[in-house]
Design a protein around this motif. Structure first.
Motif, PDB file in Angstrom:
ATOM      1  N   ALA A 172      -4.400 -17.674 -10.667  1.00 44.47           N
ATOM      2  CA  ALA A 172      -4.479 -17.538  -8.906  1.00 44.47           C
ATOM      3  C   ALA A 172      -5.158 -18.553  -8.493  1.00 44.47           C
ATOM      4  CB  ALA A 172      -4.588 -16.099  -8.541  1.00 44.47           C
ATOM      5  N   ALA A 173      -6.767 -18.575  -9.300  1.00 47.42           N
ATOM      6  CA  ALA A 173      -7.497 -19.348  -8.757  1.00 47.42           C
ATOM      7  C   ALA A 173      -7.277 -20.811  -8.639  1.00 47.42           C
ATOM      8  CB  ALA A 173      -8.868 -19.443  -9.645  1.00 47.42           C
ATOM      9  N   ALA A 174      -6.396 -21.314  -9.261  1.00 50.36           N
ATOM     10  CA  ALA A 174      -5.894 -22.824  -8.982  1.00 50.36           C
ATOM     11  C   ALA A 174      -5.388 -23.019  -7.651  1.00 50.36           C
ATOM     12  CB  ALA A 174      -4.762 -23.147  -9.948  1.00 50.36           C
ATOM     13  N   THR A 221       4.287   6.717 -12.090  1.00 46.77           N
ATOM     14  CA  THR A 221       2.837   6.864 -12.390  1.00 46.77           C
ATOM     15  C   THR A 221       1.977   6.333 -11.087  1.00 46.77           C
ATOM     16  OG1 THR A 221       3.127   6.402 -14.283  1.00 46.77           O
ATOM     17  CG2 THR A 221       0.794   5.666 -13.463  1.00 46.77           C
ATOM     18  N   VAL A 222       1.048   6.928 -10.541  1.00 48.29           N
ATOM     19  CA  VAL A 222       0.195   6.634  -9.452  1.00 48.29           C
ATOM     20  C   VAL A 222      -1.265   6.553  -9.921  1.00 48.29           C
ATOM     21  CG1 VAL A 222      -0.693   7.804  -6.862  1.00 48.29           C
ATOM     22  CG2 VAL A 222       1.693   8.323  -8.048  1.00 48.29           C
ATOM     23  N   GLU A 223      -1.630   5.346  -9.348  1.00 45.51           N
ATOM     24  CA  GLU A 223      -3.011   4.963 -10.008  1.00 45.51           C
ATOM     25  C   GLU A 223      -3.650   3.741  -8.875  1.00 45.51           C
ATOM     26  OE1 GLU A 223      -2.098   3.127 -13.612  1.00 45.51           O
ATOM     27  OE2 GLU A 223      -0.665   1.539 -12.659  1.00 45.51           O
ATOM     28  N   PRO A 224      -4.852   3.920  -8.725  1.00 40.25           N
ATOM     29  CA  PRO A 224      -5.553   2.823  -7.976  1.00 40.25           C
ATOM     30  C   PRO A 224      -5.291   1.664  -8.538  1.00 40.25           C
ATOM     31  CG  PRO A 224      -7.264   4.025  -9.048  1.00 40.25           C
ATOM     32  CD  PRO A 224      -5.891   4.814  -9.295  1.00 40.25           C
ATOM     33  N   CYS A 225      -5.607   0.347  -7.728  1.00 41.15           N
ATOM     34  CA  CYS A 225      -5.491  -0.956  -8.150  1.00 41.15           C
ATOM     35  C   CYS A 225      -6.789  -1.710  -7.714  1.00 41.15           C
ATOM     36  CB  CYS A 225      -4.030  -1.487  -7.447  1.00 41.15           C
ATOM     37  SG  CYS A 225      -3.810  -3.435  -8.009  1.00 41.15           S
ATOM     38  N   PRO A 226      -7.816  -1.341  -8.202  1.00 40.80           N
ATOM     39  CA  PRO A 226      -8.998  -2.058  -7.796  1.00 40.80           C
ATOM     40  C   PRO A 226      -9.342  -3.480  -7.985  1.00 40.80           C
ATOM     41  CG  PRO A 226      -9.396  -0.671  -9.616  1.00 40.80           C
ATOM     42  CD  PRO A 226      -8.080  -0.520  -9.466  1.00 40.80           C
ATOM     43  N   GLU A 227      -8.405  -3.961  -8.931  1.00 44.47           N
ATOM     44  CA  GLU A 227      -8.539  -5.428  -9.459  1.00 44.47           C
ATOM     45  C   GLU A 227      -7.988  -6.150  -8.220  1.00 44.47           C
ATOM     46  OE1 GLU A 227      -4.636  -4.062 -11.233  1.00 44.47           O
ATOM     47  OE2 GLU A 227      -6.435  -3.194 -10.738  1.00 44.47           O
ATOM     48  N   LEU A 228      -7.301  -5.736  -7.197  1.00 39.80           N
ATOM     49  CA  LEU A 228      -7.059  -6.692  -6.260  1.00 39.80           C
ATOM     50  C   LEU A 228      -7.603  -6.391  -4.960  1.00 39.80           C
ATOM     51  CD1 LEU A 228      -2.897  -6.924  -6.837  1.00 39.80           C
ATOM     52  CD2 LEU A 228      -4.557  -8.622  -7.395  1.00 39.80           C
ATOM     53  N   HIS A 229      -8.037  -7.364  -4.137  1.00 37.27           N
ATOM     54  CA  HIS A 229      -8.294  -7.383  -2.737  1.00 37.27           C
ATOM     55  C   HIS A 229      -7.431  -7.913  -1.935  1.00 37.27           C
ATOM     56  CE1 HIS A 229     -12.205  -6.713  -4.955  1.00 37.27           C
ATOM     57  NE2 HIS A 229     -11.817  -7.587  -5.862  1.00 37.27           N
ATOM     58  N   VAL A 230      -7.633  -7.039  -0.724  1.00 32.87           N
ATOM     59  CA  VAL A 230      -6.773  -7.571   0.483  1.00 32.87           C
ATOM     60  C   VAL A 230      -7.454  -8.489   1.321  1.00 32.87           C
ATOM     61  CG1 VAL A 230      -5.589  -6.378   2.512  1.00 32.87           C
ATOM     62  CG2 VAL A 230      -5.750  -5.055   0.284  1.00 32.87           C
ATOM     63  N   THR A 280       4.010  -7.695  12.932  1.00 33.67           N
ATOM     64  CA  THR A 280       4.429  -8.622  13.728  1.00 33.67           C
ATOM     65  C   THR A 280       3.781  -9.925  13.251  1.00 33.67           C
ATOM     66  OG1 THR A 280       3.759  -9.428  16.049  1.00 33.67           O
ATOM     67  CG2 THR A 280       2.290  -7.900  15.084  1.00 33.67           C
ATOM     68  N   THR A 281       4.393 -11.001  13.716  1.00 30.05           N
ATOM     69  CA  THR A 281       4.138 -12.301  13.502  1.00 30.05           C
ATOM     70  C   THR A 281       2.939 -12.747  13.826  1.00 30.05           C
ATOM     71  OG1 THR A 281       5.326 -13.250  15.036  1.00 30.05           O
ATOM     72  CG2 THR A 281       6.544 -13.230  12.987  1.00 30.05           C
ATOM     73  N   ARG A 282       2.275 -12.225  14.937  1.00 32.29           N
ATOM     74  CA  ARG A 282       1.109 -12.391  15.574  1.00 32.29           C
ATOM     75  C   ARG A 282      -0.064 -11.997  14.345  1.00 32.29           C
ATOM     76  NH1 ARG A 282       1.360 -13.008  21.157  1.00 32.29           N
ATOM     77  NH2 ARG A 282       3.230 -14.307  21.426  1.00 32.29           N
ATOM     78  N   MET A 283       0.114 -11.142  13.537  1.00 32.52           N
ATOM     79  CA  MET A 283      -0.888 -10.788  12.580  1.00 32.52           C
ATOM     80  C   MET A 283      -0.700 -11.734  11.183  1.00 32.52           C
ATOM     81  SD  MET A 283      -2.598  -8.411  14.142  1.00 32.52           S
ATOM     82  CE  MET A 283      -3.499  -8.153  12.744  1.00 32.52           C
ATOM     83  N   GLY A 284      -0.057 -12.569  11.182  1.00 40.35           N
ATOM     84  CA  GLY A 284      -0.063 -13.718  10.046  1.00 40.35           C
ATOM     85  C   GLY A 284       0.331 -13.266   8.824  1.00 40.35           C
ATOM     86  N   TRP A 285      -0.352 -13.345   7.785  1.00 38.89           N
ATOM     87  CA  TRP A 285      -0.131 -13.101   6.319  1.00 38.89           C
ATOM     88  C   TRP A 285      -1.309 -12.151   5.800  1.00 38.89           C
ATOM     89  CZ3 TRP A 285       4.236 -15.511   4.298  1.00 38.89           C
ATOM     90  CH2 TRP A 285       4.717 -16.853   5.001  1.00 38.89           C
ATOM     91  N   ARG A 286      -0.529 -11.481   4.605  1.00 37.61           N
ATOM     92  CA  ARG A 286      -1.447 -10.726   3.916  1.00 37.61           C
ATOM     93  C   ARG A 286      -1.794 -11.090   2.341  1.00 37.61           C
ATOM     94  NH1 ARG A 286      -3.394  -7.405   7.635  1.00 37.61           N
ATOM     95  NH2 ARG A 286      -4.124  -5.365   6.744  1.00 37.61           N
ATOM     96  N   LEU A 287      -2.609 -11.279   2.190  1.00 40.54           N
ATOM     97  CA  LEU A 287      -2.927 -11.908   0.585  1.00 40.54           C
ATOM     98  C   LEU A 287      -3.700 -11.171  -0.216  1.00 40.54           C
ATOM     99  CD1 LEU A 287      -2.845 -14.306  -1.244  1.00 40.54           C
ATOM    100  CD2 LEU A 287      -4.960 -14.948  -0.263  1.00 40.54           C
ATOM    101  N   LEU A 288      -3.251 -10.532  -1.506  1.00 43.99           N
ATOM    102  CA  LEU A 288      -3.835  -9.923  -2.511  1.00 43.99           C
ATOM    103  C   LEU A 288      -4.158 -10.854  -3.676  1.00 43.99           C
ATOM    104  CD1 LEU A 288      -1.208  -6.579  -2.309  1.00 43.99           C
ATOM    105  CD2 LEU A 288      -3.040  -7.365  -0.721  1.00 43.99           C
ATOM    106  N   THR A 289      -5.250 -10.699  -3.750  1.00 43.92           N
ATOM    107  CA  THR A 289      -5.922 -11.746  -4.756  1.00 43.92           C
ATOM    108  C   THR A 289      -7.076 -10.794  -5.724  1.00 43.92           C
ATOM    109  OG1 THR A 289      -6.822 -13.637  -5.431  1.00 43.92           O
ATOM    110  CG2 THR A 289      -7.261 -12.769  -3.381  1.00 43.92           C
ATOM    111  N   GLN A 290      -7.542 -11.249  -6.664  1.00 45.89           N
ATOM    112  CA  GLN A 290      -8.557 -10.970  -7.800  1.00 45.89           C
ATOM    113  C   GLN A 290      -9.815 -11.348  -7.137  1.00 45.89           C
ATOM    114  OE1 GLN A 290      -8.003 -11.339 -11.907  1.00 45.89           O
ATOM    115  NE2 GLN A 290      -6.085 -10.001 -11.902  1.00 45.89           N
ATOM    116  N   ASP A 291      -9.639 -12.703  -6.305  1.00 43.66           N
ATOM    117  CA  ASP A 291     -10.888 -12.940  -5.717  1.00 43.66           C
ATOM    118  C   ASP A 291     -11.361 -12.439  -4.586  1.00 43.66           C
ATOM    119  OD1 ASP A 291     -10.834 -15.561  -7.366  1.00 43.66           O
ATOM    120  OD2 ASP A 291      -9.212 -16.157  -6.139  1.00 43.66           O
TER     121      ASP A 291
END
Length: 357
Positions: free
Chosen positions: A3-5, A151-160, A192-203
């Motif tokens: 993803a860093a690329a 299976t229910v589990e946290p996903c700490p490796e991704l950041h919002v 709403t489109t006024r809120m743009g985009w959501r990005l989930l990434t390890q960065d």
């Protein structure tokens, strides 16, 4: 990391002027309606304002029964991934929904992402929630799991991250990334489109989208309040907020044709009667504010002293208030603990359906 690329670090000008959708570029006597001048980001070559949302967390729900399991708990249909394009992974889709209690009141607001790792596997869903209720949401899911193969589990490796265009006129335009690679997940904000985009990434460092700039998360929340978009437990107190008064329909967060879910009866009955007397409105506070701000739950009054609702939450001189829809046009105010008085103006967001204006 693959993803860093897709990303590059923010330039040295990250500490420069904040994104100009903030109120300091707008008259203090009205709320922004989403149309504004070009931000300073455009001037320094930035196309995107990127906000790390540390107060948001992710829960992963996976397994053969994950879809029917979630459908029985959520107010909305699931955002199933789009069909794969050849050998490429299918792009993620996002949806918005609430978990309700049996009385039909909101427990948790979530943004859902449908993102299977492989096309031959059952979809894996990520649930974005307020980080302060991460543990409570996991317990809620496990309580209802019973014998489901889930299976229910946290996903700490991704950041919002929230990603908003530097120019307001481009809010409904092209995506900030040309394609999806690696562990990064990009989806348009479903509310709403006024809120743009959501990005989930390890960065979790300022490694943002190309031509992006790291911005203060306070600017994100000010913009969100200006647009009348509630998010998290402060705006939607668990067991208190009602989904339709919280504008769940306007934010594409409920389906009235899906199967049963917990809390459905009151929500469906209220919708079909067509009577919603109170709503969450974006508000602006005028004049000097108390040192600690306005206390959540403070009564909002008319000029004659009649109660018309309550202040819900906010940041600085913008926020949300639950108000009687018929009373928002007259002069309103809040009495502070210092025996002072703060004027308040409510606004109807221009992205709401025309019939509500």
């Amino acid at each position: 990391m693959a993803a860093a690329a897709l990303f590059r670090g923010a330039a040295s000008g990250c500490g420069g002027p904040a994104w100009r959708w903030r109120l300091r570029a707008i008259s203090r006597h009205r709320l922004a309606s989403g149309s504004g001048g070009h931000g300073s980001d455009s001037a320094d070559g930035a196309a995107w304002a990127c906000f790390p949302l540390g107060e948001r967390a992710l829960v992963r729900v996976r397994g053969p029964d994950s879809a029917p399991f979630l459908l029985g708990l959520l107010t909305n249909d699931l955002p199933l991934p789009a069909p794969a394009d050849g050998a490429a992974s299918p792009p993620a889709r996002a949806g918005y929904a609430h978990f309700l209690n049996v009385q039909g009141r909101t427990l948790y607001d979530v943004i859902l992402y449908g993102h299977p790792e492989h096309t031959d596997q059952a979809p894996t869903f990520l649930l974005e929630c307020d980080s302060s209720v991460l543990g409570a949401l996991q317990k809620h899911l496990v309580l209802h799991k019973i014998r489901r193969r889930v299976t229910v589990e946290p996903c700490p490796e991704l950041h919002v991250w929230a990603v908003l265009p530097a120019t307001p006129q481009e809010v409904g335009g092209a995506a900030p990334l040309p394609k999806h690679q690696g562990s990064a997940i990009l989806a348009r904000d479903p509310r709403t489109t006024r809120m743009g985009w959501r990005l989930l990434t390890q960065d979790k460092s300022p490694a943002l989208v190309a031509r992006g700039r790291l911005r203060d998360v306070c600017d994100y929340h000010r913009h969100r309040y200006q647009q009348g978009v509630p998010e998290g437990v402060h705006d939607l107190p668990p067991g208190v907020a009602l989904p339709l008064e919280s504008n769940l329909v306007f934010m594409n967060g409920v389906s009235f044709t899906k199967g049963c879910y917990v809390g459905q009866e009151l929500t469906a009955r209220t919708h079909h009667t067509g009577v919603i007397r109170k709503r969450l409105f974006p508000v602006q506070l005028l004049g000097p504010l108390p040192e600690g701000g306005i206390t959540p739950g403070t009564t909002v009054l008319t000029e004659s002293g009649q109660a018309v609702g309550k202040f819900r939450a906010g940041q600085g001189d913008v926020g949300l208030a639950l108000l009687h829809s018929e009373k928002i046009k007259g002069p309103l105010h809040i009495r502070t603990t210092e025996s002072g008085r703060v004027a308040l103006t409510a606004s109807v967001p221009d992205w709401w359906p025309t019939a509500t204006k």
